[in-house]
Write a protein that holds these residues in place. Structure first.
Motif, PDB file in Angstrom:
ATOM      1  N   LEU A   9      -5.383 -32.519  -3.608  1.00 61.51           N
ATOM      2  CA  LEU A   9      -4.000 -32.979  -3.593  1.00 61.51           C
ATOM      3  C   LEU A   9      -3.172 -32.313  -2.506  1.00 61.51           C
ATOM      4  CD1 LEU A   9      -3.001 -33.414  -7.324  1.00 61.51           C
ATOM      5  CD2 LEU A   9      -3.280 -35.162  -5.608  1.00 61.51           C
ATOM      6  N   ARG A  10      -3.556 -31.120  -2.088  1.00 58.34           N
ATOM      7  CA  ARG A  10      -2.763 -30.433  -1.064  1.00 58.34           C
ATOM      8  C   ARG A  10      -2.841 -31.153   0.270  1.00 58.34           C
ATOM      9  NH1 ARG A  10      -6.418 -27.775   1.988  1.00 58.34           N
ATOM     10  NH2 ARG A  10      -8.320 -27.103   0.962  1.00 58.34           N
ATOM     11  N   THR A  11      -3.829 -32.027   0.453  1.00 54.29           N
ATOM     12  CA  THR A  11      -3.950 -32.776   1.703  1.00 54.29           C
ATOM     13  C   THR A  11      -3.210 -34.102   1.646  1.00 54.29           C
ATOM     14  OG1 THR A  11      -5.989 -33.879   0.997  1.00 54.29           O
ATOM     15  CG2 THR A  11      -6.204 -31.761   2.141  1.00 54.29           C
ATOM     16  N   ARG A  12      -2.708 -34.480   0.501  1.00 52.68           N
ATOM     17  CA  ARG A  12      -2.016 -35.754   0.325  1.00 52.68           C
ATOM     18  C   ARG A  12      -0.523 -35.577   0.588  1.00 52.68           C
ATOM     19  NH1 ARG A  12      -5.415 -38.785   1.425  1.00 52.68           N
ATOM     20  NH2 ARG A  12      -3.962 -40.390   0.851  1.00 52.68           N
ATOM     21  N   PRO A  13       0.196 -36.658   0.893  1.00 48.14           N
ATOM     22  CA  PRO A  13       1.652 -36.551   1.063  1.00 48.14           C
ATOM     23  C   PRO A  13       2.328 -36.129  -0.242  1.00 48.14           C
ATOM     24  CG  PRO A  13       0.836 -38.708   1.768  1.00 48.14           C
ATOM     25  CD  PRO A  13      -0.305 -37.983   1.164  1.00 48.14           C
ATOM     26  N   TRP A  14       3.473 -35.456  -0.133  1.00 48.26           N
ATOM     27  CA  TRP A  14       4.088 -34.889  -1.331  1.00 48.26           C
ATOM     28  C   TRP A  14       4.481 -35.937  -2.369  1.00 48.26           C
ATOM     29  CZ3 TRP A  14       8.929 -35.785  -3.133  1.00 48.26           C
ATOM     30  CH2 TRP A  14       9.862 -36.312  -2.249  1.00 48.26           C
ATOM     31  N   PRO A  15       4.936 -37.162  -2.023  1.00 43.85           N
ATOM     32  CA  PRO A  15       5.249 -38.112  -3.099  1.00 43.85           C
ATOM     33  C   PRO A  15       4.007 -38.497  -3.907  1.00 43.85           C
ATOM     34  CG  PRO A  15       6.279 -38.826  -1.055  1.00 43.85           C
ATOM     35  CD  PRO A  15       5.359 -37.691  -0.721  1.00 43.85           C
ATOM     36  N   GLU A  16       2.909 -38.685  -3.208  1.00 39.56           N
ATOM     37  CA  GLU A  16       1.664 -39.013  -3.903  1.00 39.56           C
ATOM     38  C   GLU A  16       1.191 -37.848  -4.768  1.00 39.56           C
ATOM     39  OE1 GLU A  16      -2.979 -39.950  -2.808  1.00 39.56           O
ATOM     40  OE2 GLU A  16      -1.436 -40.368  -1.308  1.00 39.56           O
ATOM     41  N   ARG A  17       1.344 -36.646  -4.256  1.00 40.15           N
ATOM     42  CA  ARG A  17       0.955 -35.446  -5.002  1.00 40.15           C
ATOM     43  C   ARG A  17       1.716 -35.344  -6.315  1.00 40.15           C
ATOM     44  NH1 ARG A  17       1.003 -30.787  -0.802  1.00 40.15           N
ATOM     45  NH2 ARG A  17       2.784 -32.030  -0.315  1.00 40.15           N
ATOM     46  N   TRP A  18       3.039 -35.469  -6.246  1.00 41.10           N
ATOM     47  CA  TRP A  18       3.860 -35.306  -7.444  1.00 41.10           C
ATOM     48  C   TRP A  18       3.744 -36.490  -8.378  1.00 41.10           C
ATOM     49  CZ3 TRP A  18       5.246 -30.813  -9.024  1.00 41.10           C
ATOM     50  CH2 TRP A  18       5.333 -29.788  -8.098  1.00 41.10           C
ATOM     51  N   LEU A  19       3.527 -37.677  -7.848  1.00 41.87           N
ATOM     52  CA  LEU A  19       3.313 -38.845  -8.699  1.00 41.87           C
ATOM     53  C   LEU A  19       2.001 -38.710  -9.473  1.00 41.87           C
ATOM     54  CD1 LEU A  19       4.398 -41.609  -9.541  1.00 41.87           C
ATOM     55  CD2 LEU A  19       3.073 -42.593  -7.667  1.00 41.87           C
ATOM     56  N   THR A  20       0.986 -38.212  -8.816  1.00 42.21           N
ATOM     57  CA  THR A  20      -0.300 -37.987  -9.489  1.00 42.21           C
ATOM     58  C   THR A  20      -0.157 -36.941 -10.581  1.00 42.21           C
ATOM     59  OG1 THR A  20      -1.454 -38.525  -7.438  1.00 42.21           O
ATOM     60  CG2 THR A  20      -2.710 -37.348  -9.121  1.00 42.21           C
ATOM     61  N   ARG A  21       0.568 -35.878 -10.306  1.00 42.59           N
ATOM     62  CA  ARG A  21       0.775 -34.838 -11.310  1.00 42.59           C
ATOM     63  C   ARG A  21       1.596 -35.338 -12.487  1.00 42.59           C
ATOM     64  NH1 ARG A  21       2.033 -30.341  -6.696  1.00 42.59           N
ATOM     65  NH2 ARG A  21      -0.136 -29.822  -6.229  1.00 42.59           N
ATOM     66  N   ALA A  22       2.639 -36.111 -12.203  1.00 41.40           N
ATOM     67  CA  ALA A  22       3.458 -36.668 -13.293  1.00 41.40           C
ATOM     68  C   ALA A  22       2.647 -37.635 -14.141  1.00 41.40           C
ATOM     69  CB  ALA A  22       4.687 -37.362 -12.714  1.00 41.40           C
ATOM     70  N   LEU A  23       1.813 -38.433 -13.504  1.00 41.92           N
ATOM     71  CA  LEU A  23       0.956 -39.358 -14.240  1.00 41.92           C
ATOM     72  C   LEU A  23      -0.045 -38.596 -15.110  1.00 41.92           C
ATOM     73  CD1 LEU A  23       0.140 -42.292 -14.733  1.00 41.92           C
ATOM     74  CD2 LEU A  23      -1.437 -42.072 -12.809  1.00 41.92           C
ATOM     75  N   GLY A  24      -0.565 -37.497 -14.603  1.00 42.08           N
ATOM     76  CA  GLY A  24      -1.493 -36.677 -15.385  1.00 42.08           C
ATOM     77  C   GLY A  24      -0.831 -36.081 -16.616  1.00 42.08           C
ATOM     78  N   ALA A  25       0.392 -35.563 -16.457  1.00 43.20           N
ATOM     79  CA  ALA A  25       1.118 -35.015 -17.606  1.00 43.20           C
ATOM     80  C   ALA A  25       1.447 -36.108 -18.615  1.00 43.20           C
ATOM     81  CB  ALA A  25       2.389 -34.318 -17.138  1.00 43.20           C
ATOM     82  N   ALA A  26       1.812 -37.289 -18.118  1.00 41.94           N
ATOM     83  CA  ALA A  26       2.102 -38.408 -19.020  1.00 41.94           C
ATOM     84  C   ALA A  26       0.847 -38.851 -19.765  1.00 41.94           C
ATOM     85  CB  ALA A  26       2.698 -39.573 -18.231  1.00 41.94           C
ATOM     86  N   LEU A  27      -0.283 -38.860 -19.091  1.00 38.59           N
ATOM     87  CA  LEU A  27      -1.542 -39.220 -19.758  1.00 38.59           C
ATOM     88  C   LEU A  27      -1.927 -38.197 -20.822  1.00 38.59           C
ATOM     89  CD1 LEU A  27      -3.716 -40.557 -16.815  1.00 38.59           C
ATOM     90  CD2 LEU A  27      -2.848 -41.845 -18.770  1.00 38.59           C
ATOM     91  N   ALA A  28      -1.699 -36.925 -20.553  1.00 35.47           N
ATOM     92  CA  ALA A  28      -1.999 -35.890 -21.549  1.00 35.47           C
ATOM     93  C   ALA A  28      -1.100 -36.043 -22.774  1.00 35.47           C
ATOM     94  CB  ALA A  28      -1.834 -34.502 -20.940  1.00 35.47           C
ATOM     95  N   ALA A  29       0.179 -36.319 -22.555  1.00 31.71           N
ATOM     96  CA  ALA A  29       1.104 -36.524 -23.673  1.00 31.71           C
ATOM     97  C   ALA A  29       0.749 -37.786 -24.450  1.00 31.71           C
ATOM     98  CB  ALA A  29       2.539 -36.593 -23.159  1.00 31.71           C
ATOM     99  N   ALA A  30       0.408 -38.850 -23.738  1.00 37.51           N
ATOM    100  CA  ALA A  30       0.030 -40.100 -24.409  1.00 37.51           C
ATOM    101  C   ALA A  30      -1.241 -39.922 -25.228  1.00 37.51           C
ATOM    102  CB  ALA A  30      -0.146 -41.209 -23.377  1.00 37.51           C
ATOM    103  N   ALA A  31      -2.201 -39.173 -24.706  1.00 39.09           N
ATOM    104  CA  ALA A  31      -3.432 -38.923 -25.455  1.00 39.09           C
ATOM    105  C   ALA A  31      -3.136 -38.175 -26.744  1.00 39.09           C
ATOM    106  CB  ALA A  31      -4.423 -38.142 -24.596  1.00 39.09           C
ATOM    107  N   TYR A  32      -2.250 -37.190 -26.669  1.00 39.85           N
ATOM    108  CA  TYR A  32      -1.875 -36.448 -27.879  1.00 39.85           C
ATOM    109  C   TYR A  32      -1.210 -37.372 -28.894  1.00 39.85           C
ATOM    110  CZ  TYR A  32       0.231 -33.113 -31.031  1.00 39.85           C
ATOM    111  OH  TYR A  32       0.588 -32.435 -32.164  1.00 39.85           O
ATOM    112  N   LEU A  33      -0.264 -38.178 -28.423  1.00 41.73           N
ATOM    113  CA  LEU A  33       0.467 -39.063 -29.330  1.00 41.73           C
ATOM    114  C   LEU A  33      -0.423 -40.140 -29.936  1.00 41.73           C
ATOM    115  CD1 LEU A  33       3.810 -39.436 -27.374  1.00 41.73           C
ATOM    116  CD2 LEU A  33       3.405 -38.134 -29.477  1.00 41.73           C
ATOM    117  N   LEU A  34      -1.434 -40.590 -29.208  1.00 42.58           N
ATOM    118  CA  LEU A  34      -2.332 -41.605 -29.738  1.00 42.58           C
ATOM    119  C   LEU A  34      -3.386 -41.045 -30.686  1.00 42.58           C
ATOM    120  CD1 LEU A  34      -2.967 -43.830 -26.594  1.00 42.58           C
ATOM    121  CD2 LEU A  34      -1.662 -44.426 -28.644  1.00 42.58           C
TER     122      LEU A  34
END
Length: 159
Positions: A9-34
């Motif tokens: 991720l450090r080689t990717r542009p910062w918007p893509e980096r943070w979008l990927t991280r936000a999506l990962g946190a959202a997936l972890a929260a969704a997995a817990y809730l499901l």
């Protein structure tokens, strides 16, 4: 496309980096809730029964563990070692804390034991995430090249 999904991720542009991280946190929260019910309190089987049952099932815990470990492996391979802990373990621990805090147990001798249960589960999730992320990190090509380069440099300097 695979290169873009698996490159560090450090080689990717910062918007893509943070979008990927936000999506990962959202997936972890969704997995817990499901996988786990929102109210984690034990319940009596019937009105006059003294035996309690839990709404948490073994299948739900197993599915949550698999989902979190897959996310930890993905982010362990793509990002720095601390990020999987923040993106995978923290959302689950925070949701568990809120669930246990907002649904207090019955006023018995164990009503104040939920902080111990939360701390134990948080420690277990965090340790598993860190171990899987560290193992997945060993499969990064850029780190393997860096290790080979350091080995060659130390061999040259020793001569």
């Amino acid at each position: 496309m695979t290169e873009k999904l698996l490159s560090p991720l450090r080689t990717r542009p910062w918007p893509e980096r943070w979008l990927t991280r936000a999506l990962g946190a959202a997936l972890a929260a969704a997995a817990y809730l499901l996988c786990l019910p929102w109210d984690l309190r034990n319940r009596v089987q019937s009105a006059d029964s003294v035996q309690e049952t839990t709404p948490v099932t073994g299948v739900g815990v197993l599915l949550l563990a698999v989902a979190l470990l897959l996310l930890a492996a993905y982010f362990g391979r793509r990002d720095a070692l601390a990020w999987p802990l923040l993106l995978v373990a923290v959302p689950s621990a925070a949701l568990m804390y809120v669930s246990l805090r907002t649904h207090p147990g019955p006023p018995d001798g164990f009503a104040s034991a939920w902080p111990l249960a939360w701390a134990f589960c948080t420690l277990l999730i965090a340790a598993a995430v860190l171990v899987v992320a560290a193992v997945a990190r060993q499969f990064r090509a850029d780190l393997a090249d860096l290790a080979d380069e350091e080995f060659v440099l130390t061999r040259v300097c020793d001569v």
